[in-house]
Design a protein around this motif. Structure first.
Motif, mmCIF file in Angstrom:
data_model
loop_
_atom_site.group_PDB
_atom_site.id
_atom_site.type_symbol
_atom_site.label_atom_id
_atom_site.label_comp_id
_atom_site.label_asym_id
_atom_site.label_seq_id
_atom_site.Cartn_x
_atom_site.Cartn_y
_atom_site.Cartn_z
ATOM 1 N N UNK A 211 0.842 -1.198 0.000
ATOM 2 C CA UNK A 211 0.000 0.000 0.000
ATOM 3 C C UNK A 211 0.879 1.251 0.000
ATOM 4 N N UNK A 212 0.212 2.394 -0.085
ATOM 5 C CA UNK A 212 0.925 3.652 0.076
ATOM 6 C C UNK A 212 1.474 3.787 1.481
ATOM 7 N N UNK A 213 2.187 4.891 1.711
ATOM 8 C CA UNK A 213 2.885 5.077 2.984
ATOM 9 C C UNK A 213 2.454 6.376 3.654
ATOM 10 N N UNK A 214 2.791 6.485 4.935
ATOM 11 C CA UNK A 214 2.508 7.696 5.697
ATOM 12 C C UNK A 214 3.564 8.768 5.468
ATOM 13 N N UNK A 215 4.825 8.365 5.330
ATOM 14 C CA UNK A 215 5.927 9.319 5.390
ATOM 15 C C UNK A 215 6.414 9.797 4.027
ATOM 16 N N UNK A 216 5.902 9.231 2.950
ATOM 17 C CA UNK A 216 6.325 9.630 1.605
ATOM 18 C C UNK A 216 5.312 10.599 1.010
ATOM 19 N N UNK A 217 5.799 11.410 0.094
ATOM 20 C CA UNK A 217 4.934 12.442 -0.494
ATOM 21 C C UNK A 217 4.267 11.936 -1.773
ATOM 22 N N UNK A 218 2.983 12.300 -1.954
ATOM 23 C CA UNK A 218 2.316 12.071 -3.217
ATOM 24 C C UNK A 218 1.629 10.743 -3.387
ATOM 25 N N UNK A 219 1.491 9.959 -2.324
ATOM 26 C CA UNK A 219 0.769 8.687 -2.422
ATOM 27 C C UNK A 219 -0.156 8.554 -1.221
ATOM 28 N N UNK A 220 -1.068 7.608 -1.282
ATOM 29 C CA UNK A 220 -2.113 7.462 -0.272
ATOM 30 C C UNK A 220 -1.978 6.116 0.440
ATOM 31 N N UNK A 224 -4.311 0.331 -2.173
ATOM 32 C CA UNK A 224 -3.509 -0.850 -2.497
ATOM 33 C C UNK A 224 -2.814 -0.564 -3.821
ATOM 34 N N UNK A 225 -1.495 -0.665 -3.844
ATOM 35 C CA UNK A 225 -0.742 -0.184 -5.005
ATOM 36 C C UNK A 225 -0.305 -1.279 -5.958
ATOM 37 N N UNK A 226 -0.031 -2.461 -5.458
ATOM 38 C CA UNK A 226 0.267 -3.582 -6.338
ATOM 39 C C UNK A 226 -1.022 -4.341 -6.654
ATOM 40 N N UNK A 227 -1.114 -4.895 -7.843
ATOM 41 C CA UNK A 227 -2.250 -5.738 -8.200
ATOM 42 C C UNK A 227 -2.122 -7.097 -7.510
ATOM 43 N N UNK A 228 -3.217 -7.848 -7.480
ATOM 44 C CA UNK A 228 -3.173 -9.191 -6.907
ATOM 45 C C UNK A 228 -2.127 -10.046 -7.608
ATOM 46 N N UNK A 249 1.964 -2.561 4.820
ATOM 47 C CA UNK A 249 0.546 -2.470 4.472
ATOM 48 C C UNK A 249 -0.190 -1.657 5.526
ATOM 49 N N UNK A 250 -0.757 -0.522 5.095
ATOM 50 C CA UNK A 250 -1.617 0.284 5.956
ATOM 51 C C UNK A 250 -3.092 -0.014 5.683
ATOM 52 N N UNK A 251 -3.491 0.004 4.422
ATOM 53 C CA UNK A 251 -4.894 -0.168 4.047
ATOM 54 C C UNK A 251 -5.400 -1.557 4.423
ATOM 55 N N UNK A 252 -6.633 -1.624 4.874
ATOM 56 C CA UNK A 252 -7.234 -2.889 5.288
ATOM 57 C C UNK A 252 -7.151 -3.933 4.180
ATOM 58 N N UNK A 271 -4.676 0.101 9.415
ATOM 59 C CA UNK A 271 -6.129 0.039 9.279
ATOM 60 C C UNK A 271 -6.642 -1.408 9.332
ATOM 61 N N UNK A 272 -6.002 -2.238 10.138
ATOM 62 C CA UNK A 272 -6.477 -3.606 10.272
ATOM 63 C C UNK A 272 -7.876 -3.625 10.879
ATOM 64 N N UNK A 273 -8.654 -4.660 10.542
ATOM 65 C CA UNK A 273 -10.000 -4.810 11.088
ATOM 66 C C UNK A 273 -10.148 -6.201 11.681
ATOM 67 N N UNK A 274 -11.368 -6.560 12.043
ATOM 68 C CA UNK A 274 -11.608 -7.869 12.660
ATOM 69 C C UNK A 274 -11.254 -9.013 11.713
ATOM 70 N N UNK A 275 -11.549 -8.837 10.427
ATOM 71 C CA UNK A 275 -11.180 -9.869 9.458
ATOM 72 C C UNK A 275 -9.661 -10.020 9.403
#
Length: 426
Positions: A211-220, A224-228, A249-252, A271-275
């Motif tokens: 996924x994107x990162x917290x500390x880098x500029x210009x991404x979220x 999810x940045x790589x495809x399956x 990995x930040x995004x669930x 952003x982990x969840x119960x799953x």
């Protein structure tokens, strides 16, 4: 005939000399072996060469042993940080790696890891690093060759990123040509080639920015940045070569996919969840929450232009992510200690112990996260991570018992790595 006899005698004498290794006995006031959750009193550790020979009571001490008296201290196994970047420095880290040569980065990095060793971190896992080459592996190889003292180093060469992702430089105009801090790869073929090169040049882990990162500029970080197909290809290629994958990995969705596809550890997991927690338990994956970096940013980067995004996102999401980290700990997810240390002030990494306790761990559980659990994560638990006969003599000591005050691990007073005293009691 005489020459043969003389040679035989010399060989026997040489062999006897090798076998006459001086043994060291460490007298422990309190001992945390990390083999269990107990604190033992008045134990002795006997060391021969770089290994632990035996553990027992004082009656195992022999007259010829050298004595290290730590009877007024609590003795523990050397600490293991599972997420560090020894070559990165400064809040504007995405361009700092090209301000010096790879050789200079190695020199700076060597000083950094030596500082960490002096603080009790006898082993580290590099979560990819910012260098145009592989400076941190040059550091590792120099340490392993005995040229310098330093921690045991494992890890990835670079963090693999997509174009425009967290490992790319996204704030320069398109007519500029600069080597990014990450290794930018797109599509299955580029990923396979990159992984093979990473392993060729010394990686025993692959780091994938799913996924994107917290500390880098210009991404979220919520993308999810790589495809399956790309994630699966990366993990399968690494597995084919006997190398595990750590997934930033930040995004669930990114967390859950990385676990399902076979990543051994999830870095950050914001952003982990119960799953996600169910998947961690089902697939026996490890979570490295790296809480310290966010807390440092809140305290120090409020006015940092380079880390404005990180500061804003941490303020916004900290409470919910902490809640889920606590839930993961409560449900029994394997949580290891990783500080995301990038050459921060002394004893920065030890804050992670305190924060893990704040998240709900008992002090002993936090200690195990930074010793036994991380050794298991690294698949080096037959060598490091606890005090047991046959393992490397990686040993530290604190004046007071960290079970009573976990912040004692920021005040390590004795460090031994492989039977060699790095920091002695003054």
């Amino acid at each position: 005939m005489k020459n043969r006899l003389l040679l035989s005698v010399l060989m026997i004498l040489f062999s006897l000399g090798l076998n006459a290794q001086v043994k060291i006995a460490i007298i422990c006031g309190k001992l945390i072996t990390a083999e269990d959750d107990q604190v033992y009193n008045n134990k002795v550790i006997v060391i021969e060469a770089d290994k632990i020979l035996e553990i027992g009571n004082r009656d195992i001490i022999k007259s010829e042993y050298e004595i290290i008296d730590l009877s007024a201290y609590t003795v523990l196994p050397g600490l293991i940080d599972a997420h560090v970047h020894p070559l990165i420095y400064g809040d504007d880290y995405q361009v700092n790696h090209i301000k010096g040569s790879s050789a200079f980065n190695a020199l700076r990095g060597l000083k950094t890891v030596q500082n960490w060793l002096n603080e009790g971190w006898t082993s580290i896992r590099v979560a990819g690093d910012a260098d145009t080459q592989y400076a941190h592996f040059e550091i590792r190889d120099a340490i392993n060759s005995g040229l310098f003292d330093g921690p045991r180093i494992y890890g990835a060469g670079h963090y693999l990123s997509v174009t425009g992702g967290g490992g790319d430089i996204n704030f320069l105009s398109p007519d500029q040509s600069v080597i990014a801090d990450g290794l930018v790869v797109d599509g299955k073929d580029e990923i396979l080639k990159a992984i093979r090169e990473e392993i060729k040049y010394g990686s025993d882990w692959i780091k994938l920015l799913v996924t994107g990162a917290f500390m880098s500029e210009g991404d979220n970080p919520q993308n999810v940045q790589f495809s399956d197909e790309e994630i699966i290809a990366a993990i399968e290629e690494a597995k084919r070569r006997g190398v595990p994958v750590m997934a930033h990995a930040h995004a669930t969705e990114g967390i859950n996919k990385a676990i399902k596809f076979g990543a051994r550890s999830i870095e950050h997991g914001t952003f982990l969840d119960d799953e996600s927690i169910d998947l961690f338990l089902e697939h026996d994956a490890y979570l490295i929450p790296t809480v310290s970096i966010g807390e440092y940013g809140l305290e120090n980067w409020k006015d940092s232009e380079a880390q404005a995004k990180m500061y804003e996102l941490t303020v916004k999401h900290r409470q919910e992510s902490w809640k889920m980290y606590s839930k993961a700990i409560e449900r029994g997810v394997k949580v290891g200690l990783g500080s995301d240390n990038v050459g921060f002030p002394p004893n920065f990494a030890a804050n992670e112990f305190r924060l893990l306790v704040q998240l709900g761990m008992m002090p002993m559980q936090a200690i195990l996260a930074g010793t036994k659990v991380n050794a298991e994560l690294l698949m080096k638990d037959q060598e490091i991570g606890s005090i047991r006969a046959g393992k490397f003599a990686d040993i530290i000591a604190t004046k007071n018992n960290p079970i009573d005050d976990i912040t004692e691990l920021a005040r390590v007073e004795f460090v031994m790595k492989g039977g060699k005293i790095i920091k002695g009691i003054e």
